[in-house]
Design an enzyme around this catalytic site. Structure first.
Site, PDB file in Angstrom:
ATOM      1  N   ARG A   1     -31.795  -7.100   1.631  1.00 36.20           N
ATOM      2  CA  ARG A   1     -31.331  -5.777   1.174  1.00 36.20           C
ATOM      3  C   ARG A   1     -30.756  -4.904   2.292  1.00 36.20           C
ATOM      4  NH1 ARG A   1     -36.307  -5.715  -1.663  1.00 36.20           N
ATOM      5  NH2 ARG A   1     -36.084  -6.754  -3.668  1.00 36.20           N
TER       6      ARG A   1
ATOM      7  N   LYS B   1     -15.759  -1.226   4.659  1.00 31.72           N
ATOM      8  CA  LYS B   1     -15.533  -2.203   3.595  1.00 31.72           C
ATOM      9  C   LYS B   1     -15.969  -3.577   4.064  1.00 31.72           C
ATOM     10  CE  LYS B   1     -11.547  -0.279   1.154  1.00 31.72           C
ATOM     11  NZ  LYS B   1     -10.162  -0.607   0.742  1.00 31.72           N
TER      12      LYS B   1
ATOM     13  N   GLU C   1      -0.035  -2.255  11.262  1.00 24.16           N
ATOM     14  CA  GLU C   1      -0.965  -1.272  10.688  1.00 24.16           C
ATOM     15  C   GLU C   1      -0.967   0.025  11.499  1.00 24.16           C
ATOM     16  OE1 GLU C   1      -2.596  -1.398   7.763  1.00 24.16           O
ATOM     17  OE2 GLU C   1      -2.452  -3.521   7.245  1.00 24.16           O
TER      18      GLU C   1
ATOM     19  N   LYS D   1      -7.200   6.863  10.859  1.00 27.70           N
ATOM     20  CA  LYS D   1      -7.888   6.199   9.753  1.00 27.70           C
ATOM     21  C   LYS D   1      -9.267   6.798   9.517  1.00 27.70           C
ATOM     22  CE  LYS D   1      -9.188   2.057   7.412  1.00 27.70           C
ATOM     23  NZ  LYS D   1      -9.379   0.609   7.372  1.00 27.70           N
TER      24      LYS D   1
ATOM     25  N   GLU E   1     -12.713   5.862  -1.787  1.00 29.86           N
ATOM     26  CA  GLU E   1     -11.361   5.663  -2.302  1.00 29.86           C
ATOM     27  C   GLU E   1     -11.023   6.414  -3.557  1.00 29.86           C
ATOM     28  OE1 GLU E   1     -10.998   1.249  -2.283  1.00 29.86           O
ATOM     29  OE2 GLU E   1      -9.232   1.835  -1.164  1.00 29.86           O
TER      30      GLU E   1
ATOM     31  N   ARG F   1      -7.717   8.537   0.523  1.00 28.70           N
ATOM     32  CA  ARG F   1      -7.778   7.206   1.113  1.00 28.70           C
ATOM     33  C   ARG F   1      -6.706   6.285   0.549  1.00 28.70           C
ATOM     34  NH1 ARG F   1     -13.303   4.081   2.677  1.00 28.70           N
ATOM     35  NH2 ARG F   1     -12.404   2.148   3.431  1.00 28.70           N
TER      36      ARG F   1
ATOM     37  N   ASN G   1      -2.823   2.687   1.383  1.00 27.54           N
ATOM     38  CA  ASN G   1      -2.145   1.592   0.673  1.00 27.54           C
ATOM     39  C   ASN G   1      -0.625   1.619   0.831  1.00 27.54           C
ATOM     40  OD1 ASN G   1      -4.463   0.358  -0.372  1.00 27.54           O
ATOM     41  ND2 ASN G   1      -4.546   1.826  -2.066  1.00 27.54           N
TER      42      ASN G   1
ATOM     43  N   HIS H   1       1.579  -1.478   0.888  1.00 25.36           N
ATOM     44  CA  HIS H   1       0.728  -2.603   0.495  1.00 25.36           C
ATOM     45  C   HIS H   1       0.972  -3.126  -0.918  1.00 25.36           C
ATOM     46  CE1 HIS H   1      -1.174  -1.968   4.302  1.00 25.36           C
ATOM     47  NE2 HIS H   1      -2.031  -2.934   4.091  1.00 25.36           N
TER      48      HIS H   1
ATOM     49  N   HIS I   1       1.295  -7.025  -0.789  1.00 26.58           N
ATOM     50  CA  HIS I   1       0.422  -7.952  -1.511  1.00 26.58           C
ATOM     51  C   HIS I   1       1.234  -8.867  -2.428  1.00 26.58           C
ATOM     52  CE1 HIS I   1      -3.237  -5.094  -0.897  1.00 26.58           C
ATOM     53  NE2 HIS I   1      -3.143  -5.980   0.069  1.00 26.58           N
TER      54      HIS I   1
ATOM     55  N   HIS J   1      -0.392 -11.023   7.342  1.00 27.80           N
ATOM     56  CA  HIS J   1      -0.519  -9.787   6.570  1.00 27.80           C
ATOM     57  C   HIS J   1       0.347  -8.676   7.171  1.00 27.80           C
ATOM     58  CE1 HIS J   1      -2.246  -6.692   4.060  1.00 27.80           C
ATOM     59  NE2 HIS J   1      -2.687  -6.030   5.110  1.00 27.80           N
TER      60      HIS J   1
END
Lengths: 371, 371
Positions: free
Chosen positions: B127, B149, B191, B233, B243, B247, B251, B254, B258, B270
């Protein structure tokens, strides 16, 4: 280092909301509106097992849909053996397959296994969906729906993988207990006795007074006892969500109970093992001079009145229980850790450790008497 | 309901600590003492992949052990394909096998895949264990080590299972970038350009001015650019950890990136896809009248100076990109959602939605020009 370092501090947004537990006979009828108010979502994944699905699945879907919610049931086969990473993956994949997005929520409908597994699915699906816990067993109502623990078992042991993921809402309808086998109702009451033992002598008296109504699943009495037990647990948990201190008191009876469950290959209900564990650990406390004399007898009388076992099965040896108890994470060399009471209603804090190391000889001598 | 309901409120303990990112050429030498100060633990699980293990595994173990820490390495095979529930289970089981307890911590040593996977192991092991992120690629330094994340891929898509699990500490040593292939260094800088594009025109100018030093991995210049990107960031992430709002600006570029990655079967870095995606989405913004003219050209010039691609590969059709972009969760009928700039350094907030729905014809006409 001659070159200076750059340091950037990041603050993490703390989702410090609490949550509410709503308890009442018949409250299941208000489930759709409670869910809408406390956990609005585009779609709902009702996660349950196939036993509970047969009893309540169609009713819940109908109620949710009648209230205008989009809901789907994801059921997995009943049993502790299914509380696994494999079931977690399968439920997650089924939800992905049905294109549930991040604006979905989980409704966990079932006993402890369902609550733990569905909670872990919710904690990890697209990095977290809100979850509403709807416990259907007395044990889950009293114990498992508070505290935010979720998780699954691995071959190495129980609950080794999981997350703290508090629910958005808990809905407890004591009338659901009526469909439980009597042995499961009794076993659920063992955790209520534990809450009384560690925090509230009056609660123990009240359980004793109402034992026959409890065994008959009389909803108003169940409601009263469940409510007081949850109050006790949520006070402890609120003060110590991550088990650093006082929350350890909730392990009273459980060192012996876990060893006993392992010794009999889990062919015993958890609450039955906890009943035996509490009497045994109270005796260990008395033998160590930590617990006042008569505490074990007081617990034993209430547990007997509830039809729960209070002594070790004949075919389990004292040495085996000690060995398994020492295998517990809490064990140290030649000594084993126990949460000990000072008296009924009070854990001995032992200077903030909330447990005591007891020499093996003292543990063995108690185990040999009680087996 | 005639019978009154009982309601109990439970407060959830919010672990509202933030964390610190320490950046500096050579700072890896201070790793054991930083870890001790910020993330003291009984044992450390260093989780990495076999490529990074060959480069830095022995060094890290020696340094940790020399400082008196108990540390063990858990390495899994390199590659995005290994960012799976299977690898997560295998690493967890190996840690259980070596009897790492709750008083352990994780050190995630590697690129984005390692950070995400090790972070998810940490989030779910008993946990939750604290985690120290030590990114070794420029992309992970700039982007993946901030924001909390963690997660893994499933057959249904990337990052569909995971948790928000902020690190206790992030240690960034730009000297580690020297061992990266040049193409990976360039891709990582995409980025940084994105952070400039959405929040800081001065940062874009500085990246342009220092592009040759950046391509040569000059540590002090890298340190400056990484630091400013992380500041941008972490300001955005601190204000919106889950998000819900600003935030989303991260994207930018992106939606197209993607789609492009999927169209070429992920045979493209990427950062390369993000470079093409930013120029394309800036053009879409200009065409829609949301983005001031010249923005796409400004981004294109900097990206070209960094050796990054700025137009669609010849063999990818506009229709296919649109189709894949619309398959994105953000898509609505006949229109696709994009984060659009107002100008370099500024996202158009669109009344707090932080994205715009653009008609398919407008998207197609831009895609047809740029492919």
């Amino acid at each position: 280092m001659s070159r200076p370092l750059v340091r950037i501090s990041v603050t993490t947004a703390a989702p410090a909301e609490g949550y509410e537990i709503v308890i009442g006979p018949g409250v299941r009828g208000q489930l759709p509106s409670l869910v809408e108010r406390r956990c609005a979502a585009h779609r709902y994944a009702v996660i349950t097992d196939d036993h509970v699905e047969r009893l309540y699945g169609a009713w819940l879907l109908r109620a949710m849909r009648a209230a205008g919610h989009r809901a789907d049931v994801f059921a997995f086969p009943y049993g502790e053996a299914r509380k696994s990473r494999e079931t977690w993956s399968a439920v997650t994949d089924a939800m992905l397959e049905s294109e549930m997005g991040r604006d979905s929520a989980v409704v966990a409908l079932g006993g402890g296994v369902v609550g733990d597994l569905a909670g872990f699915v919710a904690a990890t699906y697209m990095r977290g969906l809100p979850v509403v816990q709807v416990p259907t067993t007395l044990l889950a109502m009293i114990d498992a729906s508070v505290g935010g623990k979720t998780g699954v078992n691995t071959p190495a042991g129980k609950n080794l993988v999981g997350a703290f993921w508090p629910p958005r809402l808990v809905i407890i309808d004591p009338e659901l207990v009526a469909t439980l086998p009597a042995a499961h109702r009794r076993a659920g009451l063992a955790e209520a006795v534990k809450h009384a033992a560690i925090a509230d002598a009056d609660h123990l008296r009240r359980i004793a007074e109402t034992s026959s109504e409890l065994l008959e699943a009389e909803p108003d009495v169940l409601c009263e006892i469940i409510t007081r037990s949850i109050e006790i647990k949520s006070e402890i948990v609120s003060s110590d969500e991550r088990e650093a201190g006082p929350r350890r008191a909730l392990n009273f009876g459980h060192t012996v109970a876990h060893a006993l469950e392992a010794a009999v290959g889990y062919r015993m209900l958890h609450g039955e093992a906890v009943a035996i564990g509490m009497v045994t650990e109270a005796r260990i406390g008395e033998r160590s001079g930590v617990t006042v004399a008569g505490t074990a007898a007081a617990l034993r009388d209430v547990l007997r009145a509830l039809g729960l076992p209070v002594s070790m099965p004949k075919d389990v040896s004292a040495g085996r229980i000690l060995e398994l108890a020492r295998g517990d994470k809490k064990a140290r060399e030649g000594r084993t850790e126990f949460v000990l009471l000072r008296a009924v209603g009070e854990v001995h804090p032992n200077g903030g450790r909330w447990s005591h190391t007891v020499p093996d000889e003292a543990v063995l001598s108690v185990l040999e008497e009680t087996t």
